[in-house]
Scaffold this motif. Structure first.
Motif, mmCIF file in Angstrom:
data_model
loop_
_atom_site.group_PDB
_atom_site.id
_atom_site.type_symbol
_atom_site.label_atom_id
_atom_site.label_comp_id
_atom_site.label_asym_id
_atom_site.label_seq_id
_atom_site.Cartn_x
_atom_site.Cartn_y
_atom_site.Cartn_z
ATOM 1 N N ALA A 145 -41.171 -5.713 9.869
ATOM 2 C CA ALA A 145 -40.752 -4.512 10.600
ATOM 3 C C ALA A 145 -39.462 -3.945 10.007
ATOM 4 N N ARG A 146 -38.511 -4.814 9.678
ATOM 5 C CA ARG A 146 -37.258 -4.352 9.095
ATOM 6 C C ARG A 146 -37.499 -3.710 7.729
ATOM 7 N N TRP A 147 -38.373 -4.319 6.926
ATOM 8 C CA TRP A 147 -38.681 -3.781 5.602
ATOM 9 C C TRP A 147 -39.389 -2.434 5.716
ATOM 10 N N LEU A 148 -40.348 -2.309 6.645
ATOM 11 C CA LEU A 148 -41.057 -1.042 6.830
ATOM 12 C C LEU A 148 -40.119 0.056 7.319
ATOM 13 N N LEU A 149 -39.214 -0.281 8.219
ATOM 14 C CA LEU A 149 -38.240 0.697 8.702
ATOM 15 C C LEU A 149 -37.322 1.150 7.575
ATOM 16 N N TYR A 150 -36.919 0.216 6.741
ATOM 17 C CA TYR A 150 -36.068 0.541 5.598
ATOM 18 C C TYR A 150 -36.802 1.474 4.632
ATOM 19 N N VAL A 151 -38.039 1.135 4.294
ATOM 20 C CA VAL A 151 -38.817 1.953 3.356
ATOM 21 C C VAL A 151 -39.075 3.339 3.941
ATOM 22 N N ALA A 152 -39.398 3.422 5.231
ATOM 23 C CA ALA A 152 -39.661 4.720 5.862
ATOM 24 C C ALA A 152 -38.412 5.586 5.876
ATOM 25 N N SER A 153 -37.267 4.998 6.198
ATOM 26 C CA SER A 153 -36.034 5.790 6.253
ATOM 27 C C SER A 153 -35.609 6.264 4.859
ATOM 28 N N VAL A 154 -35.761 5.428 3.855
ATOM 29 C CA VAL A 154 -35.415 5.835 2.493
ATOM 30 C C VAL A 154 -36.352 6.940 2.015
ATOM 31 N N THR A 155 -37.638 6.848 2.362
ATOM 32 C CA THR A 155 -38.598 7.876 1.971
ATOM 33 C C THR A 155 -38.284 9.210 2.637
ATOM 34 N N VAL A 156 -37.976 9.203 3.920
ATOM 35 C CA VAL A 156 -37.654 10.438 4.638
ATOM 36 C C VAL A 156 -36.403 11.081 4.058
ATOM 37 N N ILE A 157 -35.379 10.296 3.806
ATOM 38 C CA ILE A 157 -34.143 10.839 3.237
ATOM 39 C C ILE A 157 -34.394 11.403 1.840
ATOM 40 N N GLY A 158 -35.199 10.715 1.042
ATOM 41 C CA GLY A 158 -35.523 11.200 -0.297
ATOM 42 C C GLY A 158 -36.283 12.513 -0.273
ATOM 43 N N VAL A 159 -37.252 12.628 0.633
ATOM 44 C CA VAL A 159 -38.023 13.873 0.736
ATOM 45 C C VAL A 159 -37.135 15.016 1.199
ATOM 46 N N LEU A 160 -36.286 14.774 2.180
ATOM 47 C CA LEU A 160 -35.371 15.827 2.647
ATOM 48 C C LEU A 160 -34.424 16.283 1.533
ATOM 49 N N MET A 161 -33.902 15.336 0.780
ATOM 50 C CA MET A 161 -33.010 15.717 -0.321
ATOM 51 C C MET A 161 -33.759 16.500 -1.384
ATOM 52 N N ALA A 162 -35.022 16.150 -1.646
ATOM 53 C CA ALA A 162 -35.826 16.885 -2.620
ATOM 54 C C ALA A 162 -36.088 18.314 -2.139
ATOM 55 N N VAL A 163 -36.376 18.494 -0.849
ATOM 56 C CA VAL A 163 -36.604 19.840 -0.302
ATOM 57 C C VAL A 163 -35.333 20.669 -0.413
ATOM 58 N N PHE A 164 -34.190 20.100 -0.049
ATOM 59 C CA PHE A 164 -32.929 20.838 -0.151
ATOM 60 C C PHE A 164 -32.628 21.216 -1.597
ATOM 61 N N LEU A 165 -32.898 20.308 -2.519
ATOM 62 C CA LEU A 165 -32.646 20.590 -3.931
ATOM 63 C C LEU A 165 -33.560 21.703 -4.428
ATOM 64 N N LEU A 166 -34.839 21.657 -4.072
ATOM 65 C CA LEU A 166 -35.766 22.701 -4.502
ATOM 66 C C LEU A 166 -35.405 24.056 -3.912
ATOM 67 N N GLU A 167 -35.011 24.084 -2.649
ATOM 68 C CA GLU A 167 -34.597 25.349 -2.028
ATOM 69 C C GLU A 167 -33.341 25.897 -2.705
ATOM 70 N N TRP A 168 -32.426 25.022 -3.033
ATOM 71 C CA TRP A 168 -31.206 25.466 -3.710
ATOM 72 C C TRP A 168 -31.532 26.010 -5.096
ATOM 73 N N MET A 169 -32.429 25.326 -5.824
ATOM 74 C CA MET A 169 -32.799 25.781 -7.165
ATOM 75 C C MET A 169 -33.538 27.120 -7.113
ATOM 76 N N ALA A 170 -34.294 27.370 -6.051
ATOM 77 C CA ALA A 170 -35.021 28.634 -5.917
ATOM 78 C C ALA A 170 -34.103 29.764 -5.478
ATOM 79 N N GLY A 171 -32.910 29.441 -5.034
ATOM 80 C CA GLY A 171 -31.971 30.479 -4.596
ATOM 81 C C GLY A 171 -32.267 30.973 -3.202
ATOM 82 N N CYS A 172 -32.693 30.105 -2.346
ATOM 83 C CA CYS A 172 -33.069 30.471 -0.983
ATOM 84 C C CYS A 172 -31.872 31.099 -0.254
ATOM 85 N N GLY A 173 -32.095 32.298 0.292
ATOM 86 C CA GLY A 173 -31.060 32.983 1.059
ATOM 87 C C GLY A 173 -30.122 33.843 0.230
ATOM 88 N N GLU A 174 -30.206 33.763 -1.083
ATOM 89 C CA GLU A 174 -29.345 34.589 -1.921
ATOM 90 C C GLU A 174 -29.963 35.979 -2.087
#
Length: 75
Positions: free
Chosen positions: A27-56
């Motif tokens: 359970a601890r390992w699955l929680l760790y893997v899930a949290s790292v995956t969610v954080i990685g996906v969120l950071m990837a979305v923010f990076l892609l939006e920044w590279m696309a110039g979202c809001g500029e």
């Protein structure tokens, strides 16, 4: 002489213990893997939006302002 003056105590086990049940380890390992995956996906979305110039905005040669489109966020 040194050993008689200072008695060394063993350290308490930190983290995963040998006596811990297997389901808690999994359970601890699955929680760790899930949290790292969610954080990685969120950071990837923010990076892609920044590279696309979202809001500029930019102004073309005719003086008309245009907003850059976002990839995932609807504005």
């Amino acid at each position: 002489m040194f050993r008689n003056k200072f008695k060394l105590k063993p350290l308490k086990p930190m983290g995963i213990s040998i006596n811990e049940p297997m389901w808690k380890r999994v359970a601890r390992w699955l929680l760790y893997v899930a949290s790292v995956t969610v954080i990685g996906v969120l950071m990837a979305v923010f990076l892609l939006e920044w590279m696309a110039g979202c809001g500029e905005t930019y102004t073309d040669s005719k003086g008309v302002q245009h907003a850059n489109e976002c990839l995932f966020i609807n504005r």
